[in-house]
Design an enzyme around this catalytic site. Sequence first.
Site, PDB file in Angstrom:
ATOM      1  N   TYR A 168      -1.445   8.992  -3.833  1.00 40.70           N
ATOM      2  CA  TYR A 168      -0.800   7.849  -3.179  1.00 40.70           C
ATOM      3  C   TYR A 168      -1.252   6.541  -3.818  1.00 40.70           C
ATOM      4  CZ  TYR A 168       0.857   4.876   0.670  1.00 40.70           C
ATOM      5  OH  TYR A 168       1.491   3.918   1.418  1.00 40.70           O
ATOM      6  N   SER A 200       1.815  -0.799  -1.515  1.00 42.38           N
ATOM      7  CA  SER A 200       0.806  -0.600  -0.472  1.00 42.38           C
ATOM      8  C   SER A 200      -0.452  -1.356  -0.875  1.00 42.38           C
ATOM      9  CB  SER A 200       0.468   0.884  -0.321  1.00 42.38           C
ATOM     10  OG  SER A 200      -0.666   1.075   0.513  1.00 42.38           O
ATOM     11  N   LYS A 227       1.317   4.095  -5.781  1.00 36.05           N
ATOM     12  CA  LYS A 227       1.572   2.737  -5.321  1.00 36.05           C
ATOM     13  C   LYS A 227       1.095   1.697  -6.334  1.00 36.05           C
ATOM     14  CE  LYS A 227       3.603   3.791  -1.471  1.00 36.05           C
ATOM     15  NZ  LYS A 227       5.050   3.498  -1.259  1.00 36.05           N
TER      16      LYS A 227
END
Length: 263
Positions: free
Chosen positions: A163, A148, A167
């Site tokens: 997150y 991401s 990532k």
Amino acid sequence: MGALDLFRLDGKVALVTGAGSGLGRAYAEALAEAGAEVGCADLNLTTAEETAAHLRSLGRRAIALGVDVGDEASVVAMTRRAVEELGRLDVVFANAGIAEVRQPIVEATLESWQHVIDLDLTSVFLTAREAAKVMIPQGSGKIVSTASIIGLVAHWDGRVRAYAAAKAGVVNLTRALAVELAPHNIQVNAIAPTFTRTNLRADIFFGDSPEAVAFRQKIVERTPMGRLGEPADFKGVALFLASSASDLVTGSTVAVDGGWLAW
């Protein structure tokens, strides 16, 4: 071999996690359209079968596989079944994952942190490990994960921590695996999407609430190309990384971001 022939996947077998919707379905479609047979894996077996049925309508062999990518035994069983039913394994997309609820750090729990790490980072390790067990003996393979842009820079308000950490871990795990597996002619790369319209955080990307509208507007204003991503935007880069066109590309994370990281 002509330039366009480099992108063909005839005779290849691919496995895509999270193939029931969003980016996973787009990846699976791209691979099948280029000639691959595809194992479509998802926690939701119904949507996995819908994707597989669509690929079969294109004239490709495709099977649906149920998997919980956060569970080691489930990932092992998924990979084994894909090889047993499709005969080999040339390409794996470790794509499945979840979004994170945005909240202040003082309200975050260890449980929520660990859940995101398990499904967005450990799942990639497990999927890549099982793929490597098949690809090393055959001396070739492509492993592609979904990272991401939030693995490369922080979210604008910093409230997406697990997150972001997961990532970022995918980005460097990609490098580590690329170095380790290069002697076996296995290329390992990642795709870093921008904010993209998928079923992850559908309340934000498809909602009509003032919060959702403001969130989407913020993305559009922050993105040089002035729009969100769509799953179809990722089919080209997925095919490139899955095919012989990328045989000298490994350890890279390719941003598909409309210019987000350029400023």
